[in-house]
Design an enzyme around this catalytic site. Sequence first.
Site, PDB file in Angstrom:
ATOM      1  N   ASP A   1      47.190  39.887  29.408  1.00  0.00           N
ATOM      2  CA  ASP A   1      46.461  38.873  30.174  1.00  0.00           C
ATOM      3  C   ASP A   1      47.523  38.054  30.915  1.00  0.00           C
ATOM      4  O   ASP A   1      48.217  37.251  30.318  1.00  0.00           O
ATOM      5  CB  ASP A   1      45.649  37.979  29.217  1.00  0.00           C
ATOM      6  CG  ASP A   1      45.026  36.767  29.920  1.00  0.00           C
ATOM      7  OD1 ASP A   1      45.041  36.725  31.169  1.00  0.00           O
ATOM      8  OD2 ASP A   1      44.531  35.877  29.213  1.00  0.00           O
TER       9      ASP A   1
ATOM     10  N   LYS B   1      50.298  33.349  40.270  1.00  0.00           N
ATOM     11  CA  LYS B   1      49.126  34.220  40.374  1.00  0.00           C
ATOM     12  C   LYS B   1      48.198  33.804  41.518  1.00  0.00           C
ATOM     13  O   LYS B   1      47.469  34.623  42.056  1.00  0.00           O
ATOM     14  CB  LYS B   1      48.371  34.165  39.039  1.00  0.00           C
ATOM     15  CG  LYS B   1      47.235  35.150  38.920  1.00  0.00           C
ATOM     16  CD  LYS B   1      46.612  35.034  37.542  1.00  0.00           C
ATOM     17  CE  LYS B   1      45.384  35.897  37.399  1.00  0.00           C
ATOM     18  NZ  LYS B   1      44.798  35.760  36.052  1.00  0.00           N
TER      19      LYS B   1
ATOM     20  N   ASP C   1      34.943  30.379  32.507  1.00  0.00           N
ATOM     21  CA  ASP C   1      36.370  30.391  32.201  1.00  0.00           C
ATOM     22  C   ASP C   1      37.010  29.150  32.825  1.00  0.00           C
ATOM     23  O   ASP C   1      37.167  29.083  34.044  1.00  0.00           O
ATOM     24  CB  ASP C   1      36.985  31.685  32.758  1.00  0.00           C
ATOM     25  CG  ASP C   1      38.471  31.817  32.428  1.00  0.00           C
ATOM     26  OD1 ASP C   1      39.080  30.824  31.995  1.00  0.00           O
ATOM     27  OD2 ASP C   1      39.020  32.925  32.611  1.00  0.00           O
TER      28      ASP C   1
ATOM     29  N   GLU D   1      38.601  39.958  34.094  1.00  0.00           N
ATOM     30  CA  GLU D   1      38.723  39.009  32.984  1.00  0.00           C
ATOM     31  C   GLU D   1      37.388  38.686  32.306  1.00  0.00           C
ATOM     32  O   GLU D   1      37.315  38.705  31.070  1.00  0.00           O
ATOM     33  CB  GLU D   1      39.423  37.731  33.479  1.00  0.00           C
ATOM     34  CG  GLU D   1      40.905  37.967  33.718  1.00  0.00           C
ATOM     35  CD  GLU D   1      41.574  36.922  34.584  1.00  0.00           C
ATOM     36  OE1 GLU D   1      40.928  35.918  34.914  1.00  0.00           O
ATOM     37  OE2 GLU D   1      42.749  37.120  34.937  1.00  0.00           O
TER      38      GLU D   1
END
Length: 438
Positions: free
Chosen positions: A37, A100, A225, A203
């Site tokens: 992850d 990211k 999330d 994800e």
Amino acid sequence: MAGEMSIIGSVILALFLAGYLGQQYLPPPKPRVIGLDLGTTFCSVAVFQPGTGEVEVIGDEKGRKSIPSVVSFTPAGIYVGHEGQELSDINPQNTIYDAKRFIGKIFDPETLDQESTRYPFKIILNNGSAEFLVSPNSTFTVSPEFIGSRLLRKMRKMAERHVGLPVEKAVISVPAEFDELQRNCTIRAAKLAGLDILRVINEPTAAAMAYGLHKVDVFNVLVVDLGGGTLDVSLLNKQGGMFLTRAMAGNNKLGGQDFSQRLFQHVSERVRQRHGVPPTLKEDIHRLRQAVEEAKLNLTVRASVDLEVHLRLQVTAAEGPREERVTFQERLTRELFEDLNADLFQKILAPIETVLHEGRLDKGEVDEIVLVGGSTRIPRIRQLISQYFGKEPNTSVDPDLAVVTGVALQAGIMGGAWPLQVSAIEIPNRDLRKTNFS
Ligand SMILES: *[C@@H]1O[C@H](CO)[C@@H](O)[C@H](O)[C@H]1NC(C)=O
Ligand SMILES: *[C@@H]1O[C@H](CO)[C@@H](O)[C@H](O)[C@H]1NC(C)=O
Ligand SMILES: *[C@@H]1O[C@H](CO)[C@@H](O)[C@H](O)[C@H]1NC(C)=O
Ligand SMILES: *[C@@H]1O[C@H](CO)[C@@H](O)[C@H](O)[C@H]1NC(C)=O
Ligand SMILES: CC(=O)N[C@H]1CO[C@H](CO)[C@@H](O)[C@@H]1O
């Protein structure tokens, strides 16, 4: 002929028996594929244990199960994870985080300029792609993939130390909204780290798998999330055992960092009220930020915490500037934290409503709600979500580790680990747009 058949029959029987006995009495094989992850603020790595069927999240040398997604460049070398994070306040221009957000994205100059203002490090445009300009000794640029590769390399080393074997294969998760180029760049980052990516999974799908939702009879799953800096809400449908992303929405500028910042501003103002000046020394700000971060985490489990920080305030007196050493003490309550962030917490509901609207679903039709990301531990946020749906979300898996747990399950499936599970995964989401509130 009949004899041959019976010989073949016995051979097959013997093979079955050997397989069965092997499975019963041989030591279980070592995991060969790891699950990764690569998060915006934290990363983790896990393996599926053939034999027990358990997922094990691998700790670093100090046993910490996730590492900050931070890479710091210094004249002495490159520091990754916690070591990189430690340098963020004293080496801010050369300490890269949030990489990211830039990986595989094409920017126009104005958008990138605007993004850059949020960061203490320099970001430049290279043929549409973002690159970070660092000068630990000489000046050079590094790509978001390079930053990703250093994080992945560290996790690969952690896994190798744990498994005791070289690791070359992995499954990795990406946000559901990632397009092909972003996925390709993530794969390239892994290649640079010496890892061959067998599969890329979304994800939210991974998080749903962590709760075993691929094995039970559910239809609509909502995944919320809320991480350090981003909120992602996804509505998943299960069709024929496969997950399909029906709708996505979020806020790419909302997360734990913002909640900490509100608390930091409050505490900083209290220092000013009490001592006449706010903290200005880099070390003071660093210490105060760390204390505030720790207090925020503690307020998840306690109603109040007592903050105590030693500061060297730069006071201007009649005789000229001087340094005043103080011990700043302050009681912080959960109620205060909730008040300071009330408007931010409320913003979580907008993307939830959007995905329900786009998925043409009533909130009562959501079968399971899965909470992911450290900030979903905040009691007030859980309460807002359960009140909205009139039912409890699924929270039994550590929200920081739900994604990596699901990725490792997928890695176990890819590695052909025993016990074999259904290889339920996902239907690629094409032409799906994410609505962003920010
Ligand atoms: C300069 O810094 C980089 C990154 O921190 C490091 O890899 C490199 O060895 C350094 N070069 C010299 C000449 O010190
Ligand atoms: C610049 O990017 C385009 C696509 O975005 C690519 O076709 C081209 O080869 C790139 N040029 C250079 C010099 O990298
Ligand atoms: C991504 O990689 C695949 C396989 O290497 C390639 O076919 C595809 O064109 C790439 N797509 C983009 C957008 O770079
Ligand atoms: C937070 O909790 C930890 C462990 O429970 C404790 O050691 C620490 O002192 C606490 N910090 C504050 C500010 O209360
Ligand atoms: C509280 C809650 O909703 N728990 C659910 C979490 O997910 C499992 C499926 O694995 C359900 O059985 C639980 O009821």
